[in-house]
Motif scaffolding. Structure first.
Motif, PDB file in Angstrom:
ATOM      1  N   LEU A   2     131.709   5.748  73.725  1.00 27.24           N
ATOM      2  CA  LEU A   2     132.150   4.667  74.315  1.00 27.24           C
ATOM      3  C   LEU A   2     131.108   3.737  74.595  1.00 27.24           C
ATOM      4  N   ALA A   3     129.735   4.043  75.121  1.00 34.37           N
ATOM      5  CA  ALA A   3     128.773   3.099  75.454  1.00 34.37           C
ATOM      6  C   ALA A   3     128.430   2.315  74.101  1.00 34.37           C
ATOM      7  N   SER A   4     128.297   3.394  73.076  1.00 36.15           N
ATOM      8  CA  SER A   4     127.798   2.630  71.848  1.00 36.15           C
ATOM      9  C   SER A   4     128.765   1.729  71.295  1.00 36.15           C
ATOM     10  N   PHE A   5     129.792   2.076  71.228  1.00 40.44           N
ATOM     11  CA  PHE A   5     130.991   0.921  70.819  1.00 40.44           C
ATOM     12  C   PHE A   5     130.894  -0.092  71.484  1.00 40.44           C
ATOM     13  N   LEU A   6     130.859  -0.014  72.838  1.00 35.88           N
ATOM     14  CA  LEU A   6     130.770  -0.956  73.746  1.00 35.88           C
ATOM     15  C   LEU A   6     129.323  -2.133  73.526  1.00 35.88           C
TER      16      LEU A   6
ATOM     17  N   ILE B 160     121.792 -11.106  59.090  1.00 32.62           N
ATOM     18  CA  ILE B 160     121.894  -9.943  58.570  1.00 32.62           C
ATOM     19  C   ILE B 160     121.321  -8.764  59.136  1.00 32.62           C
ATOM     20  N   VAL B 161     119.884  -9.076  59.132  1.00 29.00           N
ATOM     21  CA  VAL B 161     118.988  -8.277  59.873  1.00 29.00           C
ATOM     22  C   VAL B 161     119.379  -7.906  61.147  1.00 29.00           C
ATOM     23  N   TYR B 162     119.803  -8.689  62.145  1.00 28.24           N
ATOM     24  CA  TYR B 162     120.411  -8.436  63.404  1.00 28.24           C
ATOM     25  C   TYR B 162     121.507  -7.532  63.306  1.00 28.24           C
ATOM     26  N   ILE B 163     122.453  -8.127  62.530  1.00 32.58           N
ATOM     27  CA  ILE B 163     123.711  -7.023  62.688  1.00 32.58           C
ATOM     28  C   ILE B 163     123.302  -5.576  61.943  1.00 32.58           C
ATOM     29  N   PHE B 164     122.530  -5.732  61.169  1.00 31.31           N
ATOM     30  CA  PHE B 164     122.053  -4.186  60.449  1.00 31.31           C
ATOM     31  C   PHE B 164     121.300  -3.291  61.525  1.00 31.31           C
TER      32      PHE B 164
ATOM     33  N   PHE C  36     127.789  -2.397  70.593  1.00 26.07           N
ATOM     34  CA  PHE C  36     128.374  -2.796  69.377  1.00 26.07           C
ATOM     35  C   PHE C  36     129.043  -4.121  69.621  1.00 26.07           C
ATOM     36  N   TYR C  37     130.067  -4.121  70.231  1.00 28.75           N
ATOM     37  CA  TYR C  37     130.987  -5.095  70.555  1.00 28.75           C
ATOM     38  C   TYR C  37     130.282  -6.309  71.348  1.00 28.75           C
ATOM     39  N   ALA C  38     129.436  -6.085  72.293  1.00 26.58           N
ATOM     40  CA  ALA C  38     128.492  -6.919  72.993  1.00 26.58           C
ATOM     41  C   ALA C  38     127.573  -7.738  71.868  1.00 26.58           C
ATOM     42  N   GLY C  39     126.928  -6.793  71.072  1.00 27.00           N
ATOM     43  CA  GLY C  39     126.238  -7.509  69.975  1.00 27.00           C
ATOM     44  C   GLY C  39     126.745  -8.394  69.138  1.00 27.00           C
ATOM     45  N   MET C  40     128.068  -7.938  68.686  1.00 26.73           N
ATOM     46  CA  MET C  40     128.790  -9.119  67.778  1.00 26.73           C
ATOM     47  C   MET C  40     129.189 -10.058  68.673  1.00 26.73           C
ATOM     48  N   MET C  41     129.504 -10.078  69.862  1.00 24.66           N
ATOM     49  CA  MET C  41     129.847 -11.144  70.645  1.00 24.66           C
ATOM     50  C   MET C  41     128.671 -12.134  70.816  1.00 24.66           C
ATOM     51  N   GLY C  42     127.579 -11.245  70.836  1.00 19.88           N
ATOM     52  CA  GLY C  42     126.412 -12.070  71.239  1.00 19.88           C
ATOM     53  C   GLY C  42     126.122 -13.141  70.043  1.00 19.88           C
ATOM     54  N   ILE C  43     126.301 -12.347  68.631  1.00 21.74           N
ATOM     55  CA  ILE C  43     126.197 -13.228  67.386  1.00 21.74           C
ATOM     56  C   ILE C  43     127.057 -14.278  67.434  1.00 21.74           C
ATOM     57  N   LEU C  44     128.375 -14.085  67.758  1.00 24.16           N
ATOM     58  CA  LEU C  44     129.303 -15.398  67.813  1.00 24.16           C
ATOM     59  C   LEU C  44     128.706 -16.457  68.649  1.00 24.16           C
ATOM     60  N   TYR C  45     128.378 -16.079  69.861  1.00 31.54           N
ATOM     61  CA  TYR C  45     127.785 -17.002  70.805  1.00 31.54           C
ATOM     62  C   TYR C  45     126.773 -17.742  70.299  1.00 31.54           C
TER      63      TYR C  45
ATOM     64  N   LEU D 294     123.171  -0.210  63.002  1.00 28.85           N
ATOM     65  CA  LEU D 294     122.290   1.020  62.951  1.00 28.85           C
ATOM     66  C   LEU D 294     122.138   1.888  64.336  1.00 28.85           C
ATOM     67  N   ALA D 295     121.770   1.137  65.287  1.00 31.98           N
ATOM     68  CA  ALA D 295     121.457   1.689  66.699  1.00 31.98           C
ATOM     69  C   ALA D 295     122.645   2.236  67.225  1.00 31.98           C
ATOM     70  N   THR D 296     123.779   1.264  67.244  1.00 32.51           N
ATOM     71  CA  THR D 296     124.905   1.765  67.868  1.00 32.51           C
ATOM     72  C   THR D 296     125.736   2.577  67.151  1.00 32.51           C
ATOM     73  N   GLY D 297     125.541   2.585  65.581  1.00 33.19           N
ATOM     74  CA  GLY D 297     126.245   3.762  64.764  1.00 33.19           C
ATOM     75  C   GLY D 297     125.542   5.013  65.102  1.00 33.19           C
TER      76      GLY D 297
END
Length: 104
Positions: free
Chosen positions: A62-66, A25-29, A68-77, A33-36
């Motif tokens: 676009l860089a912020s969205f990417l 949860i902290v990692y996602i927050f 965020f997407y990379a961070g979420m894929m990192g969490i999944l991994y 926050l940073a990418t938002g």
């Protein structure tokens, strides 16, 4: 084939599970926050009536969205890798603690 799911769940205690969830949860927050913030700044810059600023804002958004997407894929991994690691440890521990059958 009958699978015993209770032994798999017994390898992770409740405290460790809650701690792991809170860490996620902290990692996602932090990622959100940073990418938002980068996305909002990119939209604000892109809203200016200048083609250069619009392009810079769009690239930042676009860089912020990417990111965020990379961070979420990192969490999944991470979740999958941690699950496999715990499963492998549990499988190795259970095979090490097994006793061989007595010879007749």
């Amino acid at each position: 084939m009958v699978t015993n799911y209770t032994t798999a769940m017994a390898t992770v205690n409740v405290i460790d599970g809650v701690r792991y969830g809170l860490d996620l949860i902290v990692y996602i927050f932090v990622i959100g926050l940073a990418t938002g913030l980068g996305l909002l700044i990119g939209i604000a810059i892109g809203g200016v009536d200048n083609i250069v600023f619009s392009l810079i804002g769009a690239l930042l958004a676009l860089a912020s969205f990417l990111a965020f997407y990379a961070g979420m894929m990192g969490i999944l991994y991470k979740v999958i890798a941690d699950g496999v690691t715990v499963g492998m440890k549990a499988a190795n521990e259970s095979s090490e603690t097994r006793t061989s059958p007595r010879p007749k």
